[in-house]
Design a protein around this motif. Structure first.
Motif, short mmCIF file in Angstrom:
data_model
loop_
_atom_site.label_atom_id
_atom_site.label_comp_id
_atom_site.label_asym_id
_atom_site.label_seq_id
_atom_site.Cartn_x
_atom_site.Cartn_y
_atom_site.Cartn_z
N UNK A 268 0.86 -1.18 0.00
CA UNK A 268 0.00 0.00 0.00
C UNK A 268 0.90 1.24 0.00
N UNK A 269 0.97 1.92 -1.14
CA UNK A 269 1.88 3.04 -1.28
C UNK A 269 1.51 4.17 -0.32
N UNK A 270 2.51 4.65 0.41
CA UNK A 270 2.29 5.71 1.38
C UNK A 270 1.81 5.21 2.72
N UNK A 271 1.45 3.94 2.78
CA UNK A 271 0.99 3.34 4.04
C UNK A 271 2.02 2.39 4.62
N UNK A 272 2.46 1.41 3.81
CA UNK A 272 3.47 0.47 4.31
C UNK A 272 4.67 0.32 3.39
N UNK A 273 4.73 1.13 2.33
CA UNK A 273 5.84 1.10 1.38
C UNK A 273 5.65 2.27 0.43
N UNK A 274 6.54 2.38 -0.55
CA UNK A 274 6.33 3.30 -1.67
C UNK A 274 6.26 2.45 -2.93
N UNK A 275 5.23 2.71 -3.74
CA UNK A 275 5.02 1.98 -4.98
C UNK A 275 5.17 2.95 -6.15
N UNK A 276 5.98 2.55 -7.15
CA UNK A 276 6.21 3.39 -8.34
C UNK A 276 5.92 2.56 -9.58
N UNK A 277 5.62 3.20 -10.72
CA UNK A 277 5.37 2.45 -11.95
C UNK A 277 6.63 1.71 -12.40
N UNK A 278 6.47 0.52 -12.99
CA UNK A 278 7.65 -0.19 -13.51
C UNK A 278 8.38 0.65 -14.56
N UNK A 279 9.69 0.60 -14.51
CA UNK A 279 10.57 1.24 -15.49
C UNK A 279 10.43 2.76 -15.55
N UNK A 280 9.89 3.37 -14.50
CA UNK A 280 9.84 4.83 -14.41
C UNK A 280 11.02 5.27 -13.55
N UNK A 281 12.13 5.59 -14.22
CA UNK A 281 13.37 5.88 -13.50
C UNK A 281 13.22 7.12 -12.63
N UNK A 282 12.49 8.11 -13.13
CA UNK A 282 12.32 9.34 -12.39
C UNK A 282 11.60 9.12 -11.06
N UNK A 283 10.46 8.41 -11.09
CA UNK A 283 9.71 8.18 -9.86
C UNK A 283 10.47 7.22 -8.92
N UNK A 284 11.16 6.25 -9.50
CA UNK A 284 11.96 5.34 -8.68
C UNK A 284 13.04 6.11 -7.93
N UNK A 285 13.75 6.98 -8.64
CA UNK A 285 14.81 7.77 -8.02
C UNK A 285 14.25 8.66 -6.93
N UNK A 286 13.13 9.32 -7.20
CA UNK A 286 12.54 10.24 -6.24
C UNK A 286 12.10 9.52 -4.97
N UNK A 287 11.49 8.34 -5.13
CA UNK A 287 11.03 7.58 -3.96
C UNK A 287 12.22 7.15 -3.10
N UNK A 288 13.28 6.67 -3.73
CA UNK A 288 14.47 6.27 -2.96
C UNK A 288 15.06 7.47 -2.24
N UNK A 289 15.18 8.59 -2.95
CA UNK A 289 15.75 9.79 -2.36
C UNK A 289 14.94 10.25 -1.14
N UNK A 290 13.61 10.29 -1.29
CA UNK A 290 12.77 10.76 -0.20
C UNK A 290 12.92 9.89 1.05
N UNK A 291 12.98 8.57 0.85
CA UNK A 291 13.06 7.70 2.01
C UNK A 291 14.45 7.66 2.63
N UNK A 292 15.48 7.88 1.83
CA UNK A 292 16.83 7.96 2.41
C UNK A 292 17.01 9.24 3.21
#
Length: 328
Positions: A268-292
């Motif tokens: 559940x994105x924002x509840x117990x993890x962050x979920x991003x679209x497959x192969x979306x490098x921009x959203x993947x990078x942003x999610x990792x950055x925010x949580x780090x």
């Protein structure tokens, strides 16, 4: 009940783990479970079920039972042709999605007149759309006695760790290259982290990515790698269930995962993890950055992920399969 499970091998991987845990769980519930496997095939986990080595997975070599549970397309027709027990087609992955060279052959194994068990609501819908066949969902689980939290070194050092599972060239849908690209973007914005990885196929990271490749010969070793990390990243394009994010949650580690299908049953994105679209490098990078960079958000997701994982046990999986077989 006498339950026969023909398998090609029991090496590392989510499908093999499901079969190993299911066989042990059903044996623990008092059933006579027999794994039938080729003589040269590898078994990496300890089995409490019986093991029968055979020259090949052909109808003549399958023993009789109340039920036969073929689980990968080459095991289906031998089980069906043997006529030595009620066949229940266990679908751990919808093979035409990943095995395009044998898409028609594998799809045909869903047309036999046998009930189908599958392992996520997403895969249930895929099978229904592609074959017109209905199926019953039996989820996977996690062993909480092994996969549980442990102290995180970052609380002393202040340096964060990302854990990643690096798969071989035959697993292009795992999204390794997406993770590499996200790292290149991330290191320009945040430098206080390291990467730890396991590589089941023995690969190494390429280019300028600094990474510690660890071995995980046992579940206890793997659980410690999950637990010591601050963030687990999962980049698959599609998964029938997707065990690693759930295992990471059970170890008290925050998760960034792609929306790869099977994980929707627990992620559940924002509840117990962050979920991003497959192969979306921009959203993947942003999610990792925010949580780090946001300790409070990361720890909030890790706590909720841990609580979510507590409901997903292999004992529950075995009980649901038992209940389904008895209903037949």
């Amino acid at each position: 009940m006498k339950i026969i499970i023909p398998v090609l091998s029991l090496e590392t991987g989510g499908g093999a783990r499901f079969l190993y845990e299911l066989a042990n769980g059903l044996a623990d519930r008092g059933h006579n479970v027999e794994i039938v496997i080729p003589q040269s095939a590898v078994i990496v986990w300890p089995l409490r079920a019986k093991v029968r080595r055979v020259p090949e997975l052909a109808a003549d070599f399958l023993p009789p039972g109340d039920f036969i549970l073929p689980n990968f397309y080459p095991t289906v027709m031998p089980a069906w042709q043997a006529k030595k027990g009620r066949v229940v087609r266990l679908s751990l992955v919808y093979e035409p999605l990943i095995l395009t060279d044998v898409a028609d052959l594998s799809k045909n194994t869903y047309s036999i007149d046998a009930p189908i068990l599958t392992i996520s609501e997403w895969q249930h819908e895929i099978i229904l759309q592609e074959t017109g066949r209905d199926s019953t969902v039996i989820h996977g689980g996690v062993d909480g006695s092994v996969f549980h939290p442990c102290p995180k070194p970052s609380r002393q050092s202040g340096r964060k760790t990302i854990f990643y599972i690096l798969r071989g060239p035959g697993y292009t849908w795992k999204g390794n290259e997406d993770f590499f690209q996200a790292y290149e973007r991330l290191r320009a914005r945040f430098s206080g982290f390291d990467i730890t990885a396991v590589a089941p196929e023995g690969l190494t990271f390429t280019g300028s990515i600094p990474c510690a490749i660890k071995k995980a010969p046992t579940d206890e070793h793997l659980a410690r790698l999950y637990g010591e990390a601050d963030l687990f990243v999962y980049t698959s394009y599609y998964e029938a269930f997707g065990l690693p994010p759930l295992e990471a949650m059970a170890c008290g580690t925050a998760v960034v995962t792609t929306d790869c299908g099977g994980t929707r049953d627990y992620a559940r994105s924002g509840e117990n993890c962050r979920v991003v679209p497959p192969s979306d490098i921009g959203q993947l990078t942003e999610a990792i950055y925010e949580l780090l960079s946001d300790d409070a958000q990361r720890e909030h997701l890790a706590r909720n992920g841990y609580l979510q994982a507590q409901a997903w046990s292999w004992q529950r999986t075995a009980a649901e399969v038992e209940r389904f077989l008895l209903s037949l």
